[in-house]
Design a protein around this motif. Sequence first.
Motif, mmCIF file in Angstrom:
data_model
loop_
_atom_site.group_PDB
_atom_site.id
_atom_site.type_symbol
_atom_site.label_atom_id
_atom_site.label_comp_id
_atom_site.label_asym_id
_atom_site.label_seq_id
_atom_site.Cartn_x
_atom_site.Cartn_y
_atom_site.Cartn_z
ATOM 1 N N MET A 1 0.883 -1.233 0.075
ATOM 2 C CA MET A 1 0.079 -0.110 0.012
ATOM 3 C C MET A 1 0.854 1.237 0.013
ATOM 4 O O MET A 1 1.710 1.223 0.714
ATOM 5 N N LEU A 2 0.816 2.179 -0.996
ATOM 6 C CA LEU A 2 1.284 3.514 -1.097
ATOM 7 C C LEU A 2 1.134 4.153 -0.056
ATOM 8 O O LEU A 2 1.949 4.930 0.515
ATOM 9 N N VAL A 3 0.006 4.355 0.202
ATOM 10 C CA VAL A 3 -0.501 5.276 1.256
ATOM 11 C C VAL A 3 -1.490 4.791 2.485
ATOM 12 O O VAL A 3 -2.356 4.122 2.131
ATOM 13 N N SER A 4 -1.401 5.219 3.606
ATOM 14 C CA SER A 4 -2.240 4.716 4.688
ATOM 15 C C SER A 4 -3.517 5.753 4.915
ATOM 16 O O SER A 4 -3.662 6.987 4.263
ATOM 17 N N LEU A 5 -4.573 5.072 5.269
ATOM 18 C CA LEU A 5 -5.749 6.045 5.909
ATOM 19 C C LEU A 5 -5.390 7.315 6.346
ATOM 20 O O LEU A 5 -5.786 8.398 6.148
ATOM 21 N N GLU A 6 -4.598 6.994 7.544
ATOM 22 C CA GLU A 6 -4.150 8.365 8.013
ATOM 23 C C GLU A 6 -3.616 9.321 7.422
ATOM 24 O O GLU A 6 -3.518 10.538 7.409
ATOM 25 N N GLU A 7 -2.725 8.710 6.555
ATOM 26 C CA GLU A 7 -1.828 9.767 5.661
ATOM 27 C C GLU A 7 -2.901 10.596 4.733
ATOM 28 O O GLU A 7 -2.594 11.782 4.482
ATOM 29 N N VAL A 8 -3.892 9.840 4.093
ATOM 30 C CA VAL A 8 -4.778 10.573 3.298
ATOM 31 C C VAL A 8 -5.642 11.647 4.043
ATOM 32 O O VAL A 8 -5.950 12.727 3.622
ATOM 33 N N LYS A 9 -6.063 11.096 5.287
ATOM 34 C CA LYS A 9 -6.942 12.099 6.094
ATOM 35 C C LYS A 9 -6.005 13.284 6.495
ATOM 36 O O LYS A 9 -6.669 14.475 6.583
ATOM 37 N N GLU A 10 -4.671 13.051 6.624
ATOM 38 C CA GLU A 10 -3.884 14.250 7.066
ATOM 39 C C GLU A 10 -3.754 15.150 5.890
ATOM 40 O O GLU A 10 -4.099 16.337 6.079
ATOM 41 N N TYR A 11 -3.650 14.449 4.688
ATOM 42 C CA TYR A 11 -3.536 15.300 3.402
ATOM 43 C C TYR A 11 -4.917 16.038 3.336
ATOM 44 O O TYR A 11 -4.721 17.197 2.747
ATOM 45 N N LEU A 12 -5.775 15.507 3.387
ATOM 46 C CA LEU A 12 -7.070 16.247 2.988
ATOM 47 C C LEU A 12 -7.619 17.098 4.276
ATOM 48 O O LEU A 12 -8.682 17.529 3.851
ATOM 49 N N LYS A 13 -6.928 16.937 5.252
ATOM 50 C CA LYS A 13 -7.009 17.811 6.445
ATOM 51 C C LYS A 13 -8.400 17.141 7.205
ATOM 52 O O LYS A 13 -9.647 18.009 7.322
ATOM 53 N N ASP A 15 -8.377 14.990 9.971
ATOM 54 C CA ASP A 15 -7.975 14.179 11.009
ATOM 55 C C ASP A 15 -8.793 13.619 11.705
ATOM 56 O O ASP A 15 -8.782 12.629 12.369
ATOM 57 N N ASP A 16 -9.872 14.390 12.333
ATOM 58 C CA ASP A 16 -10.835 13.954 13.447
ATOM 59 C C ASP A 16 -12.288 13.544 12.582
ATOM 60 O O ASP A 16 -13.308 13.795 13.316
ATOM 61 N N TYR A 17 -12.111 13.236 11.472
ATOM 62 C CA TYR A 17 -13.301 13.066 10.828
ATOM 63 C C TYR A 17 -13.307 11.356 10.128
ATOM 64 O O TYR A 17 -12.736 11.144 9.539
ATOM 65 N N ASP A 18 -14.312 10.651 11.028
ATOM 66 C CA ASP A 18 -14.105 9.154 10.505
ATOM 67 C C ASP A 18 -15.215 8.682 9.759
ATOM 68 O O ASP A 18 -15.454 7.250 9.278
ATOM 69 N N GLU A 19 -16.277 9.703 9.431
ATOM 70 C CA GLU A 19 -17.620 9.120 8.992
ATOM 71 C C GLU A 19 -17.393 8.574 7.353
ATOM 72 O O GLU A 19 -18.347 7.761 6.932
ATOM 73 N N GLU A 20 -16.234 9.051 6.865
ATOM 74 C CA GLU A 20 -16.097 8.645 5.582
ATOM 75 C C GLU A 20 -14.771 7.630 5.122
ATOM 76 O O GLU A 20 -14.239 7.697 4.012
ATOM 77 N N ASP A 21 -14.527 7.040 6.227
ATOM 78 C CA ASP A 21 -13.392 6.150 6.289
ATOM 79 C C ASP A 21 -13.467 4.990 5.137
ATOM 80 O O ASP A 21 -12.627 4.837 4.394
ATOM 81 N N ASN A 22 -14.713 4.458 4.967
ATOM 82 C CA ASN A 22 -14.959 3.645 3.843
ATOM 83 C C ASN A 22 -14.857 4.121 2.615
ATOM 84 O O ASN A 22 -14.045 3.348 1.648
ATOM 85 N N LEU A 23 -15.173 5.277 2.256
ATOM 86 C CA LEU A 23 -14.902 6.001 0.847
ATOM 87 C C LEU A 23 -13.455 6.207 0.597
ATOM 88 O O LEU A 23 -13.074 5.914 -0.526
ATOM 89 N N ILE A 24 -12.727 6.700 1.817
ATOM 90 C CA ILE A 24 -11.410 7.189 1.427
ATOM 91 C C ILE A 24 -10.602 5.871 1.291
ATOM 92 O O ILE A 24 -9.516 5.866 0.563
#
Length: 103
Positions: A1-13, A15-24
């Motif tokens: 895996m190139l990027v983790s969920l956490e890295e993407v959430k940080e990139y998209l700003k 960080d504290d938003y979990d409702e779209e984790d499946n989409l991400i």
Amino acid sequence: MLVSLEEVKEYLKLDDYDEEDNLINLLIQNAEIYIEDAVRPIEEMGEKSKTKAKLLALVLISDFYENRSFNTNLGKSTGVSEKVRYTVQSMIFQLQLRCDYIS
């Protein structure tokens, strides 16, 4: 895996938003498939190519996420939006030219 969920959430700003984790996670998978289809399998890339591919994945994911309601045009998928098309094409071309394959 190139990027983790956490890295993407940080990139998209997001960080504290979990409702779209499946989409991400789905966007992460599709960005990696997009890169592999355009270049070569990630496992065969050298470290420099993986670094560039990681940034490309973040650009793709960001574009997919920010334009998720605009990713279809009369039923046809457009892939990436016009505003990032040049960047994506340039990065893919650079990755295609790199010779740091892992055998």
